[in-house]
Structures are given as structure tokens and as C-alpha cells.
Design a protein around this motif. Structure first.
Motif, PDB file in Angstrom:
ATOM      1  N   LEU B 184       0.829  -1.205   0.000  1.00 13.79           N
ATOM      2  CA  LEU B 184       0.000   0.000   0.000  1.00 13.79           C
ATOM      3  C   LEU B 184       0.862   1.252   0.000  1.00 13.79           C
ATOM      4  CD1 LEU B 184      -3.025   0.940   0.392  1.00 13.79           C
ATOM      5  CD2 LEU B 184      -2.438   1.200   2.766  1.00 13.79           C
ATOM      6  N   ILE B 185       1.903   1.233   0.826  1.00 17.14           N
ATOM      7  CA  ILE B 185       2.780   2.405   0.892  1.00 17.14           C
ATOM      8  C   ILE B 185       3.472   2.616  -0.458  1.00 17.14           C
ATOM      9  CG2 ILE B 185       4.843   3.332   2.001  1.00 17.14           C
ATOM     10  CD1 ILE B 185       3.898   2.042   4.567  1.00 17.14           C
ATOM     11  N   ALA B 186       3.935   1.505  -1.049  1.00 17.63           N
ATOM     12  CA  ALA B 186       4.566   1.617  -2.360  1.00 17.63           C
ATOM     13  C   ALA B 186       3.579   2.159  -3.382  1.00 17.63           C
ATOM     14  CB  ALA B 186       5.086   0.257  -2.803  1.00 17.63           C
ATOM     15  N   MET B 187       2.341   1.687  -3.271  1.00 12.54           N
ATOM     16  CA  MET B 187       1.307   2.129  -4.209  1.00 12.54           C
ATOM     17  C   MET B 187       1.106   3.641  -4.116  1.00 12.54           C
ATOM     18  SD  MET B 187      -2.479   0.509  -4.353  1.00 12.54           S
ATOM     19  CE  MET B 187      -3.552   1.505  -3.354  1.00 12.54           C
ATOM     20  N   LEU B 188       1.070   4.142  -2.885  1.00 16.90           N
ATOM     21  CA  LEU B 188       0.874   5.586  -2.719  1.00 16.90           C
ATOM     22  C   LEU B 188       2.084   6.362  -3.224  1.00 16.90           C
ATOM     23  CD1 LEU B 188      -0.848   5.642   0.751  1.00 16.90           C
ATOM     24  CD2 LEU B 188      -1.859   6.195  -1.443  1.00 16.90           C
ATOM     25  N   MET B 189       3.288   5.821  -2.962  1.00 16.97           N
ATOM     26  CA  MET B 189       4.493   6.475  -3.473  1.00 16.97           C
ATOM     27  C   MET B 189       4.416   6.624  -4.981  1.00 16.97           C
ATOM     28  SD  MET B 189       7.550   4.497  -1.479  1.00 16.97           S
ATOM     29  CE  MET B 189       8.852   5.067  -2.567  1.00 16.97           C
ATOM     30  N   LEU B 190       4.060   5.526  -5.638  1.00 15.57           N
ATOM     31  CA  LEU B 190       3.995   5.558  -7.096  1.00 15.57           C
ATOM     32  C   LEU B 190       2.911   6.522  -7.557  1.00 15.57           C
ATOM     33  CD1 LEU B 190       4.278   1.725  -7.697  1.00 15.57           C
ATOM     34  CD2 LEU B 190       6.029   3.421  -8.116  1.00 15.57           C
ATOM     35  N   TYR B 191       1.818   6.531  -6.826  1.00 14.34           N
ATOM     36  CA  TYR B 191       0.693   7.388  -7.199  1.00 14.34           C
ATOM     37  C   TYR B 191       1.125   8.850  -7.239  1.00 14.34           C
ATOM     38  CZ  TYR B 191      -3.859   9.701  -6.650  1.00 14.34           C
ATOM     39  OH  TYR B 191      -4.956  10.500  -6.787  1.00 14.34           O
ATOM     40  N   PHE B 192       1.828   9.278  -6.207  1.00 15.86           N
ATOM     41  CA  PHE B 192       2.169  10.694  -6.139  1.00 15.86           C
ATOM     42  C   PHE B 192       3.277  11.081  -7.101  1.00 15.86           C
ATOM     43  CE2 PHE B 192      -0.002  10.582  -2.004  1.00 15.86           C
ATOM     44  CZ  PHE B 192      -0.835  11.652  -2.224  1.00 15.86           C
ATOM     45  N   SER B 193       4.088  10.114  -7.493  1.00 14.55           N
ATOM     46  CA  SER B 193       5.212  10.479  -8.351  1.00 14.55           C
ATOM     47  C   SER B 193       4.917  10.271  -9.820  1.00 14.55           C
ATOM     48  CB  SER B 193       6.437   9.652  -7.978  1.00 14.55           C
ATOM     49  OG  SER B 193       6.675   9.794  -6.618  1.00 14.55           O
ATOM     50  N   SER B 194       3.708   9.851 -10.149  1.00 15.99           N
ATOM     51  CA  SER B 194       3.424   9.548 -11.549  1.00 15.99           C
ATOM     52  C   SER B 194       2.278  10.406 -12.056  1.00 15.99           C
ATOM     53  CB  SER B 194       3.065   8.077 -11.692  1.00 15.99           C
ATOM     54  OG  SER B 194       1.867   7.839 -10.988  1.00 15.99           O
ATOM     55  N   GLY B 195       2.042  11.546 -11.440  1.00 15.21           N
ATOM     56  CA  GLY B 195       0.912  12.368 -11.854  1.00 15.21           C
ATOM     57  C   GLY B 195      -0.403  11.739 -11.452  1.00 15.21           C
ATOM     58  N   ASN B 196      -0.488  11.257 -10.222  1.00 17.07           N
ATOM     59  CA  ASN B 196      -1.709  10.694  -9.653  1.00 17.07           C
ATOM     60  C   ASN B 196      -2.329   9.615 -10.526  1.00 17.07           C
ATOM     61  OD1 ASN B 196      -1.116  12.656  -7.910  1.00 17.07           O
ATOM     62  ND2 ASN B 196      -3.040  13.778  -8.081  1.00 17.07           N
ATOM     63  N   SER B 197      -1.638   8.510 -10.633  1.00 13.31           N
ATOM     64  CA  SER B 197      -2.178   7.422 -11.430  1.00 13.31           C
ATOM     65  C   SER B 197      -1.999   6.106 -10.698  1.00 13.31           C
ATOM     66  CB  SER B 197      -1.459   7.360 -12.771  1.00 13.31           C
ATOM     67  OG  SER B 197      -1.844   6.198 -13.453  1.00 13.31           O
ATOM     68  N   PHE B 198      -3.016   5.252 -10.804  1.00 11.81           N
ATOM     69  CA  PHE B 198      -2.898   3.879 -10.309  1.00 11.81           C
ATOM     70  C   PHE B 198      -2.815   2.896 -11.468  1.00 11.81           C
ATOM     71  CE2 PHE B 198      -5.186   5.583  -6.469  1.00 11.81           C
ATOM     72  CZ  PHE B 198      -4.183   5.297  -5.564  1.00 11.81           C
ATOM     73  N   ASP B 199      -2.826   3.425 -12.675  1.00 14.75           N
ATOM     74  CA  ASP B 199      -2.861   2.565 -13.850  1.00 14.75           C
ATOM     75  C   ASP B 199      -1.529   1.814 -13.978  1.00 14.75           C
ATOM     76  OD1 ASP B 199      -3.047   1.393 -16.245  1.00 14.75           O
ATOM     77  OD2 ASP B 199      -3.455   3.195 -17.408  1.00 14.75           O
ATOM     78  N   LEU B 200      -1.593   0.494 -13.895  1.00 12.53           N
ATOM     79  CA  LEU B 200      -0.346  -0.283 -13.905  1.00 12.53           C
ATOM     80  C   LEU B 200       0.418  -0.085 -15.207  1.00 12.53           C
ATOM     81  CD1 LEU B 200      -1.366  -3.649 -12.242  1.00 12.53           C
ATOM     82  CD2 LEU B 200       0.081  -1.876 -11.326  1.00 12.53           C
TER      83      LEU B 200
END
Lengths: 547, 531
Positions: B184-200
């Protein structure tokens, strides 16, 4: 001159303030009716819970109307519609409208629960409902307070009836002890808080939230003077002292460590219905007020206070992390369901306080000049609001199911829940949903709320790394909390009902069964259909950060 | 059938199928069983339909970043969360495996008597969670399905399990949740650094330096990779996160052990290849040696631990630790060459293919092994290896089937276990010769514990342990399950290309993209935009 002043005051009051204070007035009308019923004897004809429910429903309807009109009002017309009322003591915005809506919805649920579970009995009904409604009036004032005076008034109005409700089971020694403990602690905290308020008001010469920021800027805004200047340092010390003392009052209301000692005793001694009410409503109101107060203080745009705000934000974060960890660890060894939920309440106060910490840290960065941080800190408040919305259902669900089970087996010991899952599936599946949502497992609402708060913490970490540590502690706490929540379900499902225990028959299609479904289904809905509340929460949060 | 409906139906059919069960009378055991069986059979049918519609040589316009049947609809717009599903050669075999193992496990559930209705409902919810994990292409959605599986699994082990079920169930839950929080923490990290995206798929592009305006720095990728990797390694399970597995397996009822070994463990491997590697290639490259070493150690450690067991089921559980080591080994043998398109890349491609194959093969063989153990346990109610012996004389038909399945687990050439093991060890040779030799010697240990087990259980003097009279020949449904598994074990062993033809194109694309992304010239031009 006086005439003109009077006319304008009258105009403001009748045309605007009274309408905006409609929910409070409706509740007050309910209280008056309840008291008159006692006096004139018509309480035998109309049961008091109907009067209370009618008052609550009317208040809820009014707040819903206000909420919708607030959200459909053209933002450009904002100046006439939003803003202060009652000559600056209260303020009206989407944020307050939303929290008031939560609180009144919650009140309706609690009243329905008391009708179903039969606490209080007919004799005590008017007293109990008077106290309950009175407390909610105080909480509504807290949501829209715009003045330090109203902060104190609101908190006290909400607290004093709570003390009496905590000791409502008069025959029980434990209840009386809990109430006494609550009063003593509450009085102490209120005194400290009042001292803090008077320090702040005395220093700034105002209690008005809009003014606080401006006065602070005047006081500290002189660019050539640094904080190491001895005169200035003394002022800073006074400010810090005032803020810490005010925080003590909030910490008591929110049961933040180390001001949590009353919580387990009160929750164990008071009926579960009261516990559920205290754990949700007073938290929601106090968090709303804390958000407002913090933002009022932090609206000072002077760079010389930036460091102070950052340190305060980190301190709040540390307190939040300690609170969550303490609550979760202490909940482990509990054998009483209500006491366990009390510690879980403490832990959740910690999670929610993390959102405030994230907001403070992000705001301190904004003073540093990063304008994108306004939107980002509004997300922290959005997360807090979403969490509160879910918390309303999941914690009320847990407490009300505890109350309903108590009515069946006359016990609140977790030990006595053994094998209950197969005899009262509705109650136990409902409890399961509430507890898993409290852990924060998807697809339940608790997960989304927690995710939003964690996201803000991560975001705040880009302003100061310490928020990442808080985030890690928050994550660890999620794992820690699993154990004791699961223990309840383990007892319900993984062990057989002992021979000789009361056989429980709890039909799903009864009013109590429907009530349980009504409280627990929103937990799933909030986890799947997030837009439903997050849109409103986002709009409500955004208005706080318009400058 | 249009792709949206097909994929959505595959994921949600089992859970929807559980709804009418609520109205069933709890005492109508057979009706509940047949109804549950029908649900899993229909789901398996739908996955076969997916296989039919899957295009081996798709036209480029059919593909969305290598995904077929891709579609995406907004779910939570404020957070940019989408309901996106899709399938490629990596997830397709796992979806089929899930459908098959669930069907077989449902047939194996016929012996469940206690609270049957609750059992079938939880079973079906579990199946929805598993299929959702393999099909979702949005990190948020993936996470939701990942965690959704925990609840049914906890109760399935905790209510229907063996004597220490409470301990095993909570241990399983705690371990997986801890991994989930890291994810989950990794997911949030990626979310904030990719222009707010969860798209794999978008995250993978950003991770590979193709994101428009976004990129992950090397330190960022290493941190995120480690968080993700620990989360997935717990599920895999790899040493030192494996300790939940023997407990959960031993205590779980037979059908749930089959699902645990057959499908749940694969999610760890799948998560590594679908999420951790493509999104954090620099992190993966940085950790490659460590992962290979961990994989090799797991192989050896699991095999030695299996040798020491006296509980039949525990032995099979440790064999899973050992076999899943090959998966980690195969995935991680990534050696970046001097220039792009270096021959080393072929070995890595072979390794990833081998790891994927090993996942499927282990899904077949370990499901079979747990089933075979379950058959014995149902009859004699103990699993003590020292009290067995001479089963072959009493149940010759069963012994034949069991031996076939155990040899598949051993990795005998011609059976499915061989392909994955040999190719992953071979691919390791170019990566690090020492580790390859150690990994290869694991095969000997595997042969040792499996042959010794077969000898102790099936051969030797006549059975003298408890409940000898209960050793009746196989029932029809037991034969069916065992034959189906043996059929796949032999079929995949003889025609491995049946699987490789689906996997290899996707694996090749993945391997090429990742290698291109870490190549030095690309590293230099990538801007580090992490705030």
C-alpha cells in the motif's frame, strides 16, 4: 446610530442567522417539548423517544436542506450566502454544513438504537433524551464556531450532558465511578483550555477566527526582526503555551494520549449506546473544530512563523502516532467488548489526528511559498471527513451490535460470544463488517478513509520527512490492530457455543435486524461507491483553503 | 462475447453465484454442493471461453500496451481510480489455472460436512478475489482484490481446519496483511510520483522512462521495489518470509490447501512480474543478484526442511517453498549486457518463461500432492509418515496415480515439473555459475525427499497404523480429480509449448522493454522528477 445598528442586527438575525441555525433551533424545540412533557404530563401520551426523534428528524431535514442549498449555490454569489452569522460568532460554509449533516444523521441513528435496545426506560426517557439532544446542540455549535468564545462554549455544552449520560445507569457502581472520573478529568481539561484561550485572546486582542491570522501577522510579520530576538522569543513562548493549553482541551475530548485515561472506564461503565454516541459524535465535532482553529491560526502568512508551524505539525504527528500505537497495544489484553472498543476509539483518534498533522505540515510548506500545497492540504481534510463519515457507521455499528447482543445474552464479555456466529448470523456478520472496516480492509469504507489519510501523510512527507515515519507507524498499527479485532470474530466463529449457554435466536427480518443492516450496508457502499461522499468531502474541504 | 462482459463475468460470477446460496436451507447439503460445483464449473467454462477468444497473433490495434481485451471505466474519479481489466500471455495461464484448481477443489470439498453453506459462500468469494488479482490492471483494484481474499481464507482455515487452525489462520492473515501494508505504501508512493495514477500500464511506462513528463529516480525505484518485493515474497513465499506457509497448509482442509498451493502462492510470483519488475526496472536490476541468491537458498532450504518432516502434509508444504524458489530464480536472472540486445537477454527471457511455466506446473503438481495426501488423511485420520507403509498393496490404483503426481513434483523428465526447473537452472548458468550449480544440486535433494516419501508411504510391509480397515479404493470423484491433474501433468510435460506459445510473446516484450529501459544511455537521458 444605535437604531441603525439595531436594525441591521435584527435584519441579519431574522433573515440569515435564524435560518442557518435552524437545526440547532429544532433540537432546542425538541428539548423544550421534552421538558414540558414532564411538566404538563403529556409524556404519558406521547412517548419521549418520539418527541426526541421528531426533533432530530426535523433538525436533520433542515440541515439537509441547508447542505443542498449550500452545494447548489453559485460560488460567485458566495459572499452573500456563506460567511459569518450571529454577528461573527459563527460561520457558515460547506465544511460546517457537511459535518452538521453527519452529526444529525448520527443522532437519528442513535435515537433509533435507543428505541430498539430499550435504554433508557420510559421513566428516564425525557431526561436521557434532553441530555442527548443538548449535547448534540453543543456539537453543532462546535462545527460552525468562528470565535474562541464559541470554542469554549461549544465544547462545554457538548461535554456537560455527556458526563451525566456516562453515569446514566444509576444503580451501577461502575457507571457512577466512570461519570465521576469523566467530570473530574473534563473539568481539569476545560480549565486548562480556558486559560489557553484567554492567553491567546489576550495576546491578540480578538477571538475572531478571521482576525487571528491577521493579528499574528502583525505581531510576527516584521521581516527584519528574527525569532531569536529576546522580546519576540517571549511572545513566541506565550503563543506556544496558549496553543499547547488549548490543545490539551481538544486532546481530552478526542481521547488523545496522555489525556485518554477517562476513555476506557467511561466506555465500560456507560451503556454501549452512550459509548457509541461519545466515540463518534464528540470526535467528529471536535475534529471539525480543531481543523477550523488550526487553519485560523495558520492563516498567518508570515514566514517567521513557518518553522513554528512545522514543529507543531510534527509534534501533533508524533502525538498521533503514539496515540494510535498505545490504543492498539492496550486493546490487546481486553476481555470486555466495550473496553476493547474504547481502546480502539483511542487508536482511531490517533489515525484521524494524523490527517491534522499532515495538513499542518503541508500548510507550513505553503507559507514557504509553494502554492500547490493549498490543494494538497485540502486533501488531508477531505481524508479526515471521509474517515469520519465511515467511522460514523462502523463504530456505531460495533457499539450498537454490542448493545443488541447484550440484550440477548446479558453480557459484554468477549468470552461469552463463543459460537454466537452460528446462532445470530446477522449480528455477527454485521459485527464482522464493522470490525474489518475498523482494521481498514478493502472493499470496506474504513480502507478508503485510511488510504486517504495515509496518502496525505505520504504527500506531507515531501515537505518534511518525519511524516514518512508517521506513515510507517500508521501502517504498522494497521497490522497490530488486526489481532484484537479478529479475536472477537474468532470467538464468534471459530469456537463452538458452550453447552448450557443461552441459545440466541435473532431473526434477520426484525426491526433490530433491519437496523443492523441499515448501519452496516453503508460501510460496504462507502468502500465501493467512494464518489458518493468523497465529492461532498472534497468540496467541503476545499472551501477551507480559499484565501 | 464482448471483452468487457467476459472479463467482468469471470471475476464476479463466483461472488454473484454465492448470493442465491444465502437463501438455501443449510441442511440441504447436496443441493448446496451441486450448486457450488455448478458455479465453479461455469467460471471454468468462462475462462475456457477466454482462451478460445485469446488471439495468439494479435493485430497491433487489438492490443493496448500488450494487453488483449483491455478496457477501463472510471471508478473513483477524484482519485483517478479505474476499473480496468485485461489479459496477456502472462496472466492468461494463471486465470485458467485458477478456474481449474477451483473446480477441482470444489469437487474435493465433498467431504466437508460442517457449516457447509458458509463454506461454499466463502469459497466462491475467494475465487472472485483470486481471479480479480490476475485480471486487474489498476493498482488500486489489484490491491482491493488482493486483500479481499484474506477474509474468506481466514475463515476457511480457521473454521474448517485442523487442531491448530486458529493459530495458523491468524498467522496467515497477519503475514499477508503486513505485506499488504508495504504494498500500500509503495502504491501511494507511485501514485504521487506519476501524476496521480494507479494505472499499472502507465506506471510501467513511467518506470521504464517513457512517461510523458514523469520519471522515477533510481533510489525511488529501489525503495519502491523493496517494499513491493517484500509484500509479494511473503505470498510467494520465499525464505525468510515463508514460516506462515507450513502452518497454514497443515491446518487447512484439503481443498483449501489445494487452492493455497495451487493459486495463492502464484500471486506472489505474478505480482513480481506484473507490478514490481515493470514499474521499478532499476530497482529490480539492482536487487537481481540478491533475488537469485534468495531463490537458490529457498530451493535448498525448502528441500532440506522437507527431508526432516514426519508430517506428510508439512513435507508437501516445504516442497512448495523449495519449488517456488525456482520461480524467483527464473524471474531474477537478469544480467545487463554491454549493449542493448546482448545475448544474455535470451537467458533472462528463458528464465522468465521458465518461472512462469514453473508456476503453472507447481499449480498442477502441488495441488495434486495435497489432494493425494488428503485422500489418505480422510481415510486414516493421521499424516504421520512413520506410521504409513504398504498402501500400495491396499490401494494400488490410488498408489499409481499418487506416484505419477509425486514424480511430476519431483521434476521427472516428461512430466510438467521438469520443464520449469531445468530451464530456470539453465538460465541461471549465464548469470552466476556457482548459484546455478547449487540450484541444480537442489534437484537431487528433491528427488531424495520425494522418493523417500513414496517409499515410506506406499511401499514396504503392509499398513499397520490406525484405521487400516478404512483404506478403501478411490471413489469416483476422487479418481476424476486425480486423473485430471495427472493428465495435465503429463500433457504439459510432453508438450510444454502449449503454454510457451501463450507466454513467450508477452515475456519477450516485457524482457526487451525492461532491458532497453535500464540501458545506460536511457538512464542518462531520463530526468529525475521525483519531488
Amino acid at each position: 446610530m444605535f437604531q441603525a445598528l439595531f436594525t441591521s442586527l435584527l435584519q441579519e438575525t431574522t433573515q440569515r442567522s435564524l435560518w442557518l441555525a435552524g437545526p440547532e433551533l429544532a433540537l432546542t424545540a425538541g428539548i423544550v417539548l421534552l421538558l414540558l412533557g414532564r411538566l404538563l404530563g403529556f409524556d404519558k401520551l406521547i412517548p419521549p423517544h418520539w418527541i426526541a426523534l421528531a426533533g432530530a428528524m426535523a433538525a436533520f431535514g433542515l440541515s439537509l436542506a441547508i447542505f443542498y442549498s449550500a452545494n447548489s449555490t453559485d460560488p460567485t454569489a458566495a459572499d452573500e450566502y456563506f460567511g459569518v452569522y450571529f454577528s461573527g460568532l459563527m460561520t457558515f460554509d460547506k465544511f460546517g454544513a457537511l459535518v452538521r449533516l453527519f452529526l444529525l444523521l448520527f443522532l437519528v441513528f442513535v435515537l433509533a438504537l435507543t428505541v430498539l435496545s430499550g435504554i433508557p426506560d420510559a421513566e428516564d426517557g425525557p431526561d436521557f433524551y434532553t441530555l442527548l439532544l443538548g449535547a448534540v446542540v453543543g456539537m453543532l455549535l462546535m462545527c460552525s464556531a468562528n470565535n474562541l468564545l464559541m470554542v469554549f462554549l461549544g465544547i462545554e455544552m457538548a461535554s456537560v450532558p455527556s458526563y451525566a449520560m456516562a453515569g446514566f445507569l444509576k444503580g451501577r457502581k461502575q457507571g457512577s465511578e466512570a461519570a465521576l472520573k469523566f467530570v473530574v478529568f473534563g473539568a481539569g481539561a476545560a480549565g486548562v483550555m480556558l486559560y489557553g484561550i484567554s492567553l491567546l485572546a489576550g495576546m491578540l486582542g480578538t477571538g475572531d477566527f478571521q482576525e487571528i491570522g491577521l493579528r499574528l501577522t502583525v505581531l510576527f510579520g516584521n521581516a527584519d526582526g528574527t525569532l531569536s530576538d529576546p522580546v519576540r522569543a517571549a511572545t513566541i513562548r506565550t503563543l506556544l503555551l496558549a496553543l499547547v493549553m488549548i490543545f490539551v482541551g481538544f486532546a481530552f475530548k478526542l481521547s488523545i494520549v496522555p489525556f485518554h485515561f477517562w476513555t476506557p472506564d467511561v466506555f465500560q461503565g456507560a451503556p454501549a449506546e452512550v459509548g457509541g454516541f461519545l466515540s463518534v459524535a464528540s470526535k467528529a465535532a471536535a475534529f471539525a473544530l480543531l481543523t477550523r482553529l488550526v487553519l485560523a491560526i495558520m492563516s498567518a502568512g508570515t514566514a517567521s512563523l513557518q518553522d513554528l508551524y512545522l514543529i507543531l505539525g510534527i509534534a501533533v504527528g508524533v502525538i498521533a502516532a503514539v496515540t494510535a500505537t498505545f490504543g492498539n497495544l492496550a486493546a490487546y489484553s481486553q476481555t470486555n467488548m466495550k473496553r476493547m472498543l474504547a481502546y480502539s476509539t483511542i487508536a482511531h483518534a490517533g489515525y484521524m489526528l494524523m490527517a491534522i498533522a499532515a495538513m499542518m505540515v503541508l500548510q507550513s510548506g505553503r507559507i514557504g511559498g509553494d502554492t500547490s500545497l493549498a490543494e494538497r492540504s485540502s486533501h488531508a481534510v477531505e481524508g479526515l471527513l471521509y474517515y469520519l463519515a465511515v467511522y460514523l457507521f462502523m463504530n456505531l455499528g460495533a457499539f450498537s451490535i454490542t448493545a443488541l447482543i447484550r440484550n440477548e445474552i446479558f453480557s459484554e464479555e468477549i468470552e461469552d460470544y463463543r459460537g454466537l456466529g452460528y446462532q445470530a448470523p446477522v449480528l455477527c456478520v454485521g459485527m464482522g463488517l464493522c470490525l474489518f472496516s475498523l482494521v481498514g480492509l478493502p472493499p470496506l469504507g474504513g480502507f478508503v478513509g485510511k488510504l486517504m489519510i495515509f496518502a496525505s501523510l505520504l504527500d506531507a512527507g515531501y515537505v518534511h520527512w518525519s511524516m514518512w515515519v508517521i506513515l510507517a507507524i500508521g501502517g504498522l498499527n494497521t497490522v497490530l490492530s488486526l489481532f484484537y479485532y479478529l479475536n472477537v470474530l474468532k470467538t464468534m466463529y471459530l469456537t463452538e457455543r458452550p453447552a448450557g449457554a443461552t441459545t440466541v435466536t435473532f431473526p434477520a427480518w426484525s426491526s433490530a435486524g433491519l437496523y443492523v443492516m441499515l448501519v452496516t450496508v453503508p460501510i460496504i457502499v462507502l468502500g465501493v461507491h467512494v464518489q458518493l461522499v468523497s465529492n461532498a468531502a472534497r468540496r467541503a474541504a476545499e472551501v477551507l483553503f480559499l484565501q | 462475447m464482448s471483452s468487457e462482459y467476459l472479463l467482468t463475468l469471470i471475476v464476479f460470477l463466483p461472488a454473484l453465484w454465492a448470493l442465491p446460496l444465502l437463501a438455501f436451507d443449510g441442511k440441504a447439503a447436496d443441493a448446496i454442493r451441486y450448486f457450488g460445483l455448478l458455479g465453479t464449473a461455469l467460471t471454468f467454462g468462462l475462462t475456457l471461453q477466454l482462451l478460445m477468444q485469446y488471439d495468439l497473433t494479435p493485430a497491433p490495434e487489438q492490443l493496448h500496451n500488450g494487453m488483449q481485451f483491455y478496457f477501463s471505466v472510471p471508478w473513483i474519479e477524484n482519485w483517478n481510480v479505474n476499473y480496468s481489466l485485461g489479459v496477456d500471455g502472462i496472466s492468461l495461464p494463471l486465470v485458467l489455472l485458477t478456474g481449474l484448481v477451483s473446480l477441482l477443489a470444489m469437487i474435493a470439498s465433498w467431504s466437508i460436512e460442517k457449516h457447509l453453506k458458509g463454506y461454499v459462500i466463502l469459497f466462491l468469494i475467494l475465487e472472485t478475489g483470486m481471479l480479480g488479482v490476475f485480471l486487474s490492471l489498476d493498482f488500486f483494484l489489484f490491491y482491493v482484490f488482493w486483500e479481499v481474499m484474506l477474509l474468506p481464507m481466514y475463515f476457511l482455515i480457521g473454521v474448517w481446519g485442523g487442531p491448530r487452525r486458529e493459530y495458523a489462520a491468524i498467522k496467515f492473515f497477519l503475514y499477508t496483511l503486513a505485506g499488504g501494508v508495504l504494498m500500500l505504501i509503495a502504491m501511494l508512493m507511485l501514485y504521487f510520483s506519476s501524476g496521480n495514477s494507479f494505472d499499472l500500464l502507465h506506471l510501467a511506462e513511467v518506470g521504464q522512462g517513457l512517461g510523458k513528463g514523469f520519471a522515477f529516480s533510481k533510489e525511488f525505484q529501489i525503495t519502491a521495489f523493496l517494499l513491493l518485493f517484500i509484500g509479494f515474497a511473503i505470498k510467494l513465499p520465499s525464505f525468510p518470509f515463508h514460516t506462515w506457509l507450513p502452518d497454514a497448509h497443515v491446518e487447512a482442509p484439503t481443498p483449501i490447501s489445494m487452492i493455497l498451493a495451487g493459486v495463492l502462492l502464484k500471486m506472489g510470483g505474478y505480482g513480481i512480474i506484473r507490478i514490481a519488475f515493470p514499474i521499478c526496472p532499476l530497482g529490480a536490476q539492482y536487487c537481481a543478484y540478491g533475488m537469485v541468491a534468495l531463490g537458490v537458498f529457498s530451493i535448498i532450504y525448502g528441500a532440506f526442511a522437507a527431508l526432516a518432516q514426519t508430517d506428510f502434509k508439512r513435507l508437501v508444504a516445504y516442497s512448495s517453498v523449495s519449488h517456488m524458489g525456482y520461480v524467483l530464480l527464473g524471474l531474477a536472472v537478469w544480467k545487463v549486457g554491454e549493449k542493448a540486445g546482448d545475448p544474455n537477454l535470451h537467458y533472462w527471457r528463458m528464465g522468465v518463461n521458465a518461472a512462469m511455466f514453473q508456476m503453472i506446473a507447481h499449480g498442477i503438481s502441488s495441488t495434486g500432492m495435497f489432494f493425494v495426501v488428503g485422500i489418505l488423511y480422510d481415510r486414516v485420520h493421521h499424516r504421520d509418515l512413520n506410521k504409513f507403509g504398504g498402501i500400495a498393496g491396499l490401494m494400488p490404483h490410488y498408489t499409481g496415480l499418487a506416484a505419477g503426481i509425486f514424480f511430476a513434483g519431483l521434476g521427472l523428465p516428461g512430466l510438467c515439473g521438469f520443464i520449469g526447473e531445468i530451464f530456470s537452472v539453465l538460465s541461471c548458468w549465464s548469470f552466476d555459475k556457482t548459484l546455478a550449480i547449487i540450484a541444480a544440486s537442489g534437484v537431487i535433494l528433491t528427488a531424495g525427499y520425494i522418493l523417500w516419501t513414496v517409499q515410506r508411504v506406499y511401499f514396504g510391509p503392509a499398513y499397520k497404523g490406525p484405521h487400516g480397515e478404512a483404506l478403501v479404493p478411490l471413489l469416483g470423484r476422487e479418481q476424476f480429480v486425480a486423473y485430471v491433474l495427472l493428465f495435465f501433468a503429463i500433457g504439459l510435460g510432453v508438450f510444454p509449448n502449449l503454454l510457451f506459445q501463450y507466454m513467450d510473446p508477452s515475456v519477450k516484450t516485457l524482457v526487451d522493454n525492461l532491458d532497453a529501459s535500464v540501458h545506460p544511455q536511457i538512464i542518462e537521458t531520463a530526468t529525475t522528477l521525483v519531488p
